[in-house]
Motif scaffolding. Sequence first.
Motif, PDB file in Angstrom:
ATOM      1  N   PHE A  20      19.142 -33.385  15.085  1.00  0.00           N
ATOM      2  CA  PHE A  20      17.991 -34.097  15.634  1.00  0.00           C
ATOM      3  C   PHE A  20      18.202 -34.419  17.112  1.00  0.00           C
ATOM      4  O   PHE A  20      17.292 -34.275  17.924  1.00  0.00           O
ATOM      5  CB  PHE A  20      17.760 -35.382  14.836  1.00  0.00           C
ATOM      6  N   LYS A  23      18.135 -31.263  19.765  1.00  0.00           N
ATOM      7  CA  LYS A  23      16.855 -30.646  20.089  1.00  0.00           C
ATOM      8  C   LYS A  23      16.363 -31.060  21.463  1.00  0.00           C
ATOM      9  O   LYS A  23      15.657 -30.311  22.134  1.00  0.00           O
ATOM     10  CB  LYS A  23      15.797 -31.036  19.044  1.00  0.00           C
ATOM     11  N   ILE A  31      14.895 -38.134  22.591  1.00  0.00           N
ATOM     12  CA  ILE A  31      14.227 -38.018  21.289  1.00  0.00           C
ATOM     13  C   ILE A  31      12.786 -38.525  21.323  1.00  0.00           C
ATOM     14  O   ILE A  31      12.043 -38.330  20.353  1.00  0.00           O
ATOM     15  CB  ILE A  31      15.003 -38.766  20.185  1.00  0.00           C
ATOM     16  N   ALA A  34      10.221 -36.029  20.474  1.00  0.00           N
ATOM     17  CA  ALA A  34       9.962 -35.743  19.064  1.00  0.00           C
ATOM     18  C   ALA A  34       8.765 -36.526  18.552  1.00  0.00           C
ATOM     19  O   ALA A  34       8.123 -36.124  17.571  1.00  0.00           O
ATOM     20  CB  ALA A  34      11.195 -36.079  18.219  1.00  0.00           C
ATOM     21  N   ASP A  80       7.494 -29.060  10.291  1.00  0.00           N
ATOM     22  CA  ASP A  80       8.767 -29.121  11.014  1.00  0.00           C
ATOM     23  C   ASP A  80       9.935 -28.698  10.130  1.00  0.00           C
ATOM     24  O   ASP A  80      10.828 -27.959  10.576  1.00  0.00           O
ATOM     25  CB  ASP A  80       9.003 -30.535  11.544  1.00  0.00           C
ATOM     26  N   VAL A 117      11.711 -38.183  12.033  1.00  0.00           N
ATOM     27  CA  VAL A 117      10.379 -38.312  12.631  1.00  0.00           C
ATOM     28  C   VAL A 117       9.372 -38.706  11.557  1.00  0.00           C
ATOM     29  O   VAL A 117       8.464 -39.510  11.807  1.00  0.00           O
ATOM     30  CB  VAL A 117       9.964 -36.997  13.317  1.00  0.00           C
TER      31      VAL A 117
END
Length: 263
Positions: A20, A23, A31, A34, A80, A117
Amino acid sequence: MLKYLVTERQLIWTLAKNDFRKKFAGSYLGIIWALVQPVVTVLVYWFVFQVGLRQTSGAGDVPFILWMLAGLVPWFYFNDALQGGTKSLVEYSYLVKKVVFRIEILPIVKCVSALYVHAFFVLLTYILYCVYGKFPGWYTLQIFYYSFAMFIMVLGLSYATSAITALVRDMEQLVAILLQIGVWATPIMWDLEAIGLPKWLEFLFKMNPMYYIVYGYRDSFIFHKGFWEHPMLTLYYWLFTAAVYIWGVRTFRRSRGHFADVL
């Protein structure tokens, strides 16, 4: 395969957190990206369908944004998790080639990573419902059931698509196209009951397993209905999920011997 959720849970959570974070490694906002993309998607859909097309919700006095959001939240996770699971073996090819590493957990890692998320948007949806004065009540606890049901289905699909992608890279593009079609084939931005489709066509839409999940979230947030009030849909969903899971695991196991050669 599911036993690894227990026996390798520490490794799975560690890899999922790292997945996570990486990314958005190197970006200033990290983040936050996201969360930004799904929020922008929600706002675009809201503007097009409510402001532009004057679409109304399928739940009476519930604002369209709340009705739509209850359907979009599970779809964001499904989208996702499946895209991530599909390319999990290719992305972690350096782990696939390690003899001692259990490559079966890689699709699980992607499905767990997408839960971060998803949890945020479930919480955000709950807060928005409370702000609008539409308190979901204890039926919201069903979100755990529907999330688990969706997790098992997407994991089964990910086992199959990740194995095929390792051998045929075109599978990743095919999954992306099917997901683009799927968001419109699932009654998320439109009300299936209100548009007056022929019975046979309405039946086909309900055969989409994400129909069960999307309307399950709406039952939890809006209509205050239990999943046990839809026994036939529940039975169909779990039979479909079991078939998909068995197919996915068998495809993964049969292809496993070739992964190290092609990655």
